[in-house]
Write a protein that holds these residues in place. Structure first.
Motif, short mmCIF file in Angstrom:
data_model
loop_
_atom_site.label_atom_id
_atom_site.label_comp_id
_atom_site.label_asym_id
_atom_site.label_seq_id
_atom_site.Cartn_x
_atom_site.Cartn_y
_atom_site.Cartn_z
N MET A 1 -7.02 0.68 3.59
CA MET A 1 -7.51 0.01 2.44
C MET A 1 -6.65 0.09 1.22
O MET A 1 -6.24 -0.70 0.63
N LEU A 2 -6.16 1.49 1.36
CA LEU A 2 -5.12 1.56 0.14
C LEU A 2 -3.87 0.84 0.19
O LEU A 2 -3.30 0.27 -0.67
N ILE A 3 -3.28 0.80 1.51
CA ILE A 3 -2.32 -0.03 1.76
C ILE A 3 -2.33 -1.55 1.51
O ILE A 3 -1.59 -2.38 1.00
N VAL A 4 -3.72 -2.07 2.18
CA VAL A 4 -3.77 -3.38 1.79
C VAL A 4 -3.65 -3.64 0.31
O VAL A 4 -3.15 -4.42 -0.15
N TYR A 5 -4.43 -2.77 -0.51
CA TYR A 5 -4.82 -3.26 -1.86
C TYR A 5 -3.33 -2.95 -2.53
O TYR A 5 -3.54 -3.23 -4.02
N SER A 6 -2.39 -2.30 -2.12
CA SER A 6 -1.19 -2.28 -2.88
C SER A 6 -0.34 -3.61 -2.95
O SER A 6 0.21 -3.79 -3.81
N PHE A 7 -1.08 -4.52 -2.22
CA PHE A 7 -0.43 -5.97 -2.33
C PHE A 7 -1.42 -6.78 -2.88
O PHE A 7 -1.43 -8.02 -2.92
N ASN A 8 -2.43 -6.09 -3.58
CA ASN A 8 -3.43 -7.03 -4.37
C ASN A 8 -2.95 -7.67 -5.48
O ASN A 8 -2.30 -6.84 -6.55
N ASN A 9 -2.89 -8.92 -5.71
CA ASN A 9 -2.70 -9.64 -7.17
C ASN A 9 -3.69 -9.46 -8.30
O ASN A 9 -4.12 -10.43 -8.98
N SER A 10 -3.90 -8.13 -8.34
CA SER A 10 -5.07 -7.99 -9.41
C SER A 10 -4.83 -6.56 -9.88
O SER A 10 -4.49 -5.60 -9.36
N PRO B 1 -2.69 0.10 -10.16
CA PRO B 1 -2.22 -0.57 -8.87
C PRO B 1 -0.64 0.04 -8.48
O PRO B 1 -0.64 0.14 -7.29
N ARG B 2 0.01 0.38 -9.35
CA ARG B 2 1.38 1.33 -8.87
C ARG B 2 1.06 2.55 -8.08
O ARG B 2 1.99 2.76 -7.43
N VAL B 3 0.08 2.93 -8.40
CA VAL B 3 -0.14 4.20 -7.73
C VAL B 3 -0.36 4.06 -6.27
O VAL B 3 -0.13 4.81 -5.29
N ASN B 4 -1.10 2.73 -5.93
CA ASN B 4 -1.33 2.46 -4.57
C ASN B 4 0.13 2.09 -3.96
O ASN B 4 0.13 2.35 -2.64
N THR B 5 1.16 1.56 -4.33
CA THR B 5 2.23 1.47 -3.98
C THR B 5 2.97 2.56 -3.82
O THR B 5 3.71 2.52 -2.57
N VAL B 6 3.06 3.63 -4.54
CA VAL B 6 3.56 4.81 -4.22
C VAL B 6 2.89 5.40 -3.01
O VAL B 6 3.62 5.88 -2.16
N ALA B 7 1.85 5.31 -2.99
CA ALA B 7 0.82 6.09 -1.75
C ALA B 7 1.37 5.36 -0.53
O ALA B 7 1.64 5.90 0.57
N ALA B 8 1.35 3.93 -0.48
CA ALA B 8 1.94 3.19 0.69
C ALA B 8 3.17 3.56 1.21
O ALA B 8 3.48 3.70 2.41
N LEU B 9 4.23 3.66 0.00
CA LEU B 9 5.56 3.98 0.34
C LEU B 9 5.79 5.59 1.14
O LEU B 9 6.61 5.68 1.89
N THR B 10 4.96 6.29 0.39
CA THR B 10 4.83 7.68 1.02
C THR B 10 4.35 7.73 2.35
O THR B 10 4.90 8.43 3.23
N ILE B 11 3.24 6.99 2.53
CA ILE B 11 2.75 7.07 4.03
C ILE B 11 3.77 6.38 4.91
O ILE B 11 3.91 7.00 6.30
N LEU B 12 4.61 5.46 4.56
CA LEU B 12 5.46 4.70 5.42
C LEU B 12 6.56 5.85 5.75
O LEU B 12 7.11 5.99 6.93
N VAL B 13 7.21 6.53 4.73
CA VAL B 13 8.13 7.45 4.83
C VAL B 13 7.67 8.79 5.81
O VAL B 13 8.52 9.09 6.62
N VAL B 14 6.41 9.05 5.63
CA VAL B 14 6.06 10.31 6.46
C VAL B 14 5.73 9.93 7.69
O VAL B 14 6.11 10.59 8.66
N THR B 15 5.15 8.61 8.15
CA THR B 15 4.99 7.98 9.31
C THR B 15 6.57 7.91 9.94
O THR B 15 6.55 8.51 11.32
N ILE B 16 7.28 7.52 9.27
CA ILE B 16 8.78 7.34 10.02
C ILE B 16 9.33 8.73 10.34
O ILE B 16 9.73 9.00 11.38
N ALA B 17 9.15 9.54 9.47
CA ALA B 17 9.64 11.04 9.80
C ALA B 17 8.94 11.53 10.95
O ALA B 17 9.53 12.36 11.84
#
Length: 276
Positions: A25-34, A235-251
């Protein structure tokens, strides 16, 4: 038997859903237009663009990455020596105290660790003028936590290594430091990588110890996020979390593939040795 199997699978699935639905949900709402988190108003990349202009979060992420990388490296280095001593030297004066002090951060509340480190470092700064609260104190505090975790991971791997390997190397003329470098280290390389990733992750998301040891102009990413969450999530906090999850997952995926490849090569070498 099938009923027990389906019961177990159901509970396992519910457990995974409980753990991962908030992250999804956090990743999804990082793309939310609100600007409000729980009101979906369409897809947008606006918050990712706005993140590039948020110097506070970017500087916090860079600082967190530096602290995590340095503390993880120091933790693995010190944890390796700690695990080696505990595994190879079973009887020496003060062993019980040494083992207890090495594992104390695992069970000690982080508030107590942070407060005690703050008092000690402030005393050192008053007496010697060093270290000032900032990057050095953050690295020191996170290393204190990381050594305990890395020592546990590395020691468990050392226990699995047969002592006959070290004895054979010494019979062939290797000195103790050569045995450590040529025999022990290659056999615990996977544990070293695992310990580094574990301590890196623990440092990257630490809030309590960082809050005690940080100084002016040295706000890590978790502290920035926590301070903003108290006023309502940006909402920018959601984007940071989403990017962090992406980086950690790749690693994690890359390290898992690397360790699996190394394990396959090791098994092939062992099979080839037995055949010969």
């Amino acid at each position: 038997m099938n009923a027990y199997r389906w019961f177990g699978r159901t509970w396992l699935s519910l457990g995974y859903l409980f753990l991962y639905i908030p992250i999804i949900m956090l990743i999804v709402y990082s793309f939310n237009n609100s600007a409000q988190d729980m009101m979906w108003k369409g897809f947008t990349l606006h918050w990712y663009e706005a993140l590039m202009d948020d110097h506070e979060i970017i500087s916090g992420f860079v600082l967190s990455f530096k602290v995590a990388a340095l503390s993880a490296s120091f933790s693995v280095l010190l944890g390796t020596f700690t695990a080696f001593v505990l595994n190879n030297y079973r009887k020496f004066n003060g062993r019980a105290l040494f083992k207890g002090m090495a594992s104390a951060p695992l069970v000690m509340p982080e508030v107590i660790i942070g407060l005690s480190l703050l008092l000690m470092l402030v005393g050192c700064e008053n007496a010697f003028g060093f270290p000032q609260r900032g990057l050095p104190t953050l690295v020191f505090g996170h290393t204190v936590l990381g050594v305990a975790y890395s020592a546990v991971v590395i020691e468990s791997r050392l226990r699995e290594i047969s002592k006959s390997l070290s004895e054979a190397a010494m019979d062939l003329g290797c000195k103790p430091y050569q045995v450590f470098g040529l025999v022990t280290l290659p056999n615990i390389s996977q544990a070293l990588v695992s310990a580094w990733l574990l301590t890196f992750t623990l440092s990257l998301d630490d809030v309590v110890v960082s809050a005690f040891l940080t100084g002016p102009g040295y706000s890590t990413m978790p502290i920035v996020i926590f301070s903003r969450a108290r006023l309502g999530l940006d909402p920018r906090v959601n984007t940071v979390a989403a990017l962090t999850i992406l980086v950690v997952t790749i690693a994690v995926v890359l390290s898992s593939l690397h360790m699996a490849r190394k394990e396959r090569l090791r098994q092939k070498e062992i099979s080839a040795a037995f055949k010969h």
